[in-house]
Design a protein around this motif. Structure first.
Motif, PDB file in Angstrom:
ATOM      1  N   VAL A  45       0.573  -1.344   0.071  1.00  0.00           N
ATOM      2  CA  VAL A  45      -0.118   0.064  -0.201  1.00  0.00           C
ATOM      3  C   VAL A  45       0.342   1.419   0.055  1.00  0.00           C
ATOM      4  O   VAL A  45       0.665   2.256  -0.711  1.00  0.00           O
ATOM      5  N   GLU A  46       1.747   1.429   0.561  1.00  0.00           N
ATOM      6  CA  GLU A  46       2.805   1.978   1.053  1.00  0.00           C
ATOM      7  C   GLU A  46       3.669   2.716  -0.705  1.00  0.00           C
ATOM      8  O   GLU A  46       3.529   4.047  -0.337  1.00  0.00           O
TER       9      GLU A  46
ATOM     10  N   SER B 297       1.129   3.819  -3.314  1.00  0.00           N
ATOM     11  CA  SER B 297       0.500   5.380  -3.217  1.00  0.00           C
ATOM     12  C   SER B 297       1.748   6.346  -2.986  1.00  0.00           C
ATOM     13  O   SER B 297       1.408   7.326  -3.398  1.00  0.00           O
TER      14      SER B 297
ATOM     15  N   LEU C 264       2.440   6.583  -6.655  1.00  0.00           N
ATOM     16  CA  LEU C 264       1.731   7.427  -7.179  1.00  0.00           C
ATOM     17  C   LEU C 264       1.377   9.018  -7.367  1.00  0.00           C
ATOM     18  O   LEU C 264       0.517   9.958  -8.493  1.00  0.00           O
ATOM     19  N   GLN C 265       1.974   9.426  -5.799  1.00  0.00           N
ATOM     20  CA  GLN C 265       2.489  10.802  -5.601  1.00  0.00           C
ATOM     21  C   GLN C 265       2.836  11.587  -6.617  1.00  0.00           C
ATOM     22  O   GLN C 265       3.360  12.747  -6.652  1.00  0.00           O
TER      23      GLN C 265
ATOM     24  N   VAL D 180       4.603   2.828 -11.263  1.00  0.00           N
ATOM     25  CA  VAL D 180       3.690   2.115  -9.878  1.00  0.00           C
ATOM     26  C   VAL D 180       4.280   0.380 -10.050  1.00  0.00           C
ATOM     27  O   VAL D 180       4.088   0.079  -8.818  1.00  0.00           O
TER      28      VAL D 180
END
Length: 389
Positions: free
Chosen positions: A59-60, A63, A66-67, A282
């Motif tokens: 998840v980290e 995320s 993507l940022q 990603v």
């Protein structure tokens, strides 16, 4: 029938039949359906969810990436793409500069890339094992032996010979000086987990070398720690020319790879192949997180030990005639053709398993499956078989 199942039937192409469940949440090796029922996931999205569901590291990684940067196309590269290629070559044991990687979005795309790579040898003939599964796209389908998958879409790319799985004499007879490649799964997953005999890969390597053919191993299902090794072929000591991976590589985020070793790494050149999404930052960040977590948590050892416990426990019931596999890729034969009934009974008991063939069950749970979850399944197993038989 739930509202979602009705809406599914009305809006989604009927390529899979009615879904057994409508799932809404997951954590570790557990998932929950829309009605709040909890299940232990012993299929792992068909060997995909290596870290289970909602793993913090994955998840980290996704995320954070993507940022920062989500997609750039392959006119450019990113540190994540380069680092993942280097890491895969390290894990597979390539010497410095001894291989190249082409990134894709799936296993079938990885096999398409490898299939095209074999054509760059100037030959077209490929020898493949019976009971194989290499994908659903037209090229990969041509290399998949199951007649029911192939027949509706023929003519497929030709010059493919199928030989019995694990039959050395048949393989030697099929390979000639016009053969581009021998294609094998070290462990066949779709067929219900068939394991190649000891020494077979070494013999296949020798046959390929004798005729100047490539040895191509499809590790889409068996790779990335699933068997307790990074790749199922590594204990054999054999060095293939091409290895294809996907499924567990991204832990649920779509990514695949065609890894070519030695001179095979130079066969595809600019203009020969391409992809828009393959190797995006990603997906590569996700794969790096999966690999890092497997290393940091010593999951290869965990997979080996827990897989042996599961195999030992499953075979103890006389209604199970054989258990096969390595690590957490496990197949078993039933005394009767009742695999659909067994899978249904398991689901009622809160366990997701797969009826690979009418007489075979396949398990491919997350690599993070706990001892307690494995014990719970083994404790429930006799009652599951009671209901099915």
């Amino acid at each position: 029938m739930s509202t979602f199942q009705e809406r599914y039937a009305a809006s989604v192409m009927n390529t899979f039949g009615p879904p057994k469940l409508v799932l809404v949440k997951g954590e570790g090796a557990h998932v929950w359906d829309v009605d709040g029922n909890e299940y232990v996931d012993l299929l792992g999205g068909i060997a995909v969810n290596a870290l289970g569901h909602g793993h913090p590291a994955l998840v980290e990684a996704v995320s954070a990436q993507l940022q920062t940067l989500g997609h750039v196309s392959n006119f450019f590269t990113t540190p994540q793409q380069v680092e993942l290629a280097e890491k895969l070559l390290e894990l597979i044991g390539a010497d410095a500069g001894g291989g190249k990687v082409f990134f894709t979005n799936s296993g079938t795309e990885a096999n398409e890339a490898a299939f095209k790579l074999t054509r760059r040898t100037g030959r077209t003939h490929v020898v493949v094992a019976e009971q194989s599964f290499h994908g659903r796209t037209m090229g990969a389908l041509a290399l998949t032996s199951k007649e029911a998958y192939r027949a509706p879409f023929e003519p497929l790319p030709g010059d493919v010979t199928f030989v019995p799985f694990g039959d050395v004499d048949a393989l030697a007879a099929a390979v000639t000086d016009r053969t581009a490649a021998i294609l094998l799964e070290p462990i066949q997953g779709e067929a219900g987990v068939n394991v190649l005999p000891d020494g077979f890969l070494a013999t296949a390597r020798a046959i390929a070398d004798e005729h100047g053919a490539l040895l191509w191993l499809d590790e889409v299902q068996s790779g990335m720690g699933r068997t307790g090794e990074w790749f199922a072929h590594l204990p054999s000591g054999v060095t293939p020319d091409v290895v294809t991976v996907a499924k567990g590589l991204g832990g649920g985020f779509p990514i695949g790879a065609c890894i070519a070793l030695g001179p095979a790494g130079e066969l595809l050149q600019p203009g020969n192949h391409g992809t828009t999404f393959g190797g995006n930052p990603v997906a590569c960040a996700a794969a790096l997180a999966v690999i890092r977590t497997i290393e940091e948590q010593d999951l290869l050892e965990h997979v080996s030990v827990l897989g042996q416990k599961l195999r030992d426990g499953l075979v103890a019931d006389p209604r199970v005639t054989e258990v096969r596999g390595e690590g957490l890729l496990i197949g078993l034969d039933l005394a009767e053709e009742r695999s659909a009934e067994v899978a249904a009974a398991a689901l009622k008991s809160g366990f997701i398993i797969n009826n690979a063939t009418p007489q075979r069950i396949r398990l491919a749970p997350p690599l993070v499956l706990t001892d307690d979850d494995a014990k719970a399944f083994l404790a429930a197993w006799p009652a599951i078989l009671d209901e099915a038989f």
